[in-house]
Scaffold this motif. Structure first.
Motif, short mmCIF file in Angstrom:
data_model
loop_
_atom_site.label_atom_id
_atom_site.label_comp_id
_atom_site.label_asym_id
_atom_site.label_seq_id
_atom_site.Cartn_x
_atom_site.Cartn_y
_atom_site.Cartn_z
N TYR A 213 0.82 -1.19 0.00
CA TYR A 213 0.00 0.00 0.00
C TYR A 213 0.87 1.25 0.00
O TYR A 213 2.05 1.22 0.38
N ALA A 214 0.27 2.35 -0.46
CA ALA A 214 0.99 3.63 -0.51
C ALA A 214 -0.01 4.77 -0.42
O ALA A 214 -1.12 4.69 -0.94
N SER A 215 0.40 5.85 0.24
CA SER A 215 -0.43 7.05 0.34
C SER A 215 -0.06 8.02 -0.77
O SER A 215 1.04 7.96 -1.33
N PRO B 254 0.89 7.18 -6.57
CA PRO B 254 1.72 6.28 -5.77
C PRO B 254 3.15 6.22 -6.30
O PRO B 254 3.39 6.43 -7.49
N TRP C 173 6.46 0.80 -2.11
CA TRP C 173 5.24 0.67 -1.33
C TRP C 173 5.53 -0.04 -0.02
O TRP C 173 6.46 -0.86 0.09
N ASP D 40 -15.29 8.33 2.73
CA ASP D 40 -14.36 7.80 1.74
C ASP D 40 -15.09 7.02 0.66
O ASP D 40 -16.14 6.41 0.92
N TYR E 86 -14.21 3.92 -1.87
CA TYR E 86 -13.26 2.85 -2.20
C TYR E 86 -13.62 2.33 -3.59
O TYR E 86 -14.74 1.85 -3.80
N TRP F 82 -6.25 9.37 -2.36
CA TRP F 82 -5.25 9.58 -1.32
C TRP F 82 -4.58 8.27 -0.85
O TRP F 82 -3.60 8.31 -0.11
N PHE F 83 -5.08 7.13 -1.33
CA PHE F 83 -4.52 5.86 -0.85
C PHE F 83 -4.66 4.80 -1.94
O PHE F 83 -5.67 4.75 -2.65
N HIS F 84 -3.63 3.94 -2.04
CA HIS F 84 -3.62 2.86 -3.03
C HIS F 84 -3.25 1.56 -2.32
O HIS F 84 -2.35 1.54 -1.47
N HIS F 85 -3.94 0.50 -2.65
CA HIS F 85 -3.77 -0.77 -1.94
C HIS F 85 -3.90 -1.94 -2.89
O HIS F 85 -4.71 -1.92 -3.82
#
Length: 205
Positions: A54-56, A60, A66, A155, A157, A185-188
């Motif tokens: 994951y990365a913010s 990314p 990550w 949020d 998703y 804002w976030f990647h997973h």
């Protein structure tokens, strides 16, 4: 003038209702089709090990930068990382929804919502409440009944990359946006899933 596909989608959306879909579909039909698309009730992930990265940030970094983690999950009660449960971490409920276990809990109230679009694709939307606060909106692709979006706690998703493990289907990639934001804002990404038959040694409920 709208294209034929665009006009069809518009008419499909206008037909939406909270209690039944425009084609007479009941909420139980939607849940049943979503569960079947994910492999059926007996195949859903309940106790499992998950490898993830994951990365913010809106964009990314390179994948090798990550963060990585190995977890054991039994949502919504438990999410163990490095042998410790994450306590009151709200993300446990995200996972419960992602595995569809939320919709099958007899205490969950599930209601149909107006139909929507996600990435230009028609979706069927259900709202889950009672066992999760605030209520969650789950969007399923109207053709495949795979989960493509979840709205909760401000949020959004967005799910993609359908994969399978031991008969269970799941979306491996998630990009999270704040409602109204122009960028995520976030990647997973779930890189590996392993169904467990028993709690690993060293963990306790």
């Amino acid at each position: 003038m709208a294209s034929g596909r665009g006009l069809c989608l518009l008419l499909w959306l206008l037909s939406g209702a909270v209690s039944r879909g425009g084609d007479g579909e009941a909420v139980s039909d939607v849940v049943g089709r979503a569960v079947q698309a994910a492999g059926g009730r007996e195949k859903l992930l309940v106790l499992f090990r998950m490898e993830e990265r994951y990365a913010s940030g809106a964009v990314p970094p390179a994948v090798e930068k990550w963060s990585r983690r190995v977890s054991v999950l039994e949502a919504p009660e438990y999410w163990w990382v490095d042998g410790r449960d994450r306590g009151s971490e709200p993300a446990k409920y995200d996972v419960w929804a992602w595995t569809l276990g939320l919709l099958l809990d007899g205490r969950t109230i599930v209601e149909l919502q107006p139909k929507s679009l996600e990435g230009g694709q028609a979706t069927v939307v259900v709202r889950a409440s009672g066992t999760v606060k605030p209520a969650m909106d789950l969007h399923f692709d109207a053709e495949t009944y795979r989960l493509v979006r979840l709205d909760w706690r401000g949020d959004i998703y967005r799910f993609s990359d359908w994969r399978q493990h031991d008969g269970a289907g799941y979306q491996a990639k998630t990009v999270i946006w704040k409602k109204g934001a122009a960028q995520p804002w976030f990647h997973h990404e779930v890189t590996k899933v392993e169904r467990l038959q028993a709690l690993p040694e060293g963990l306790s409920r």
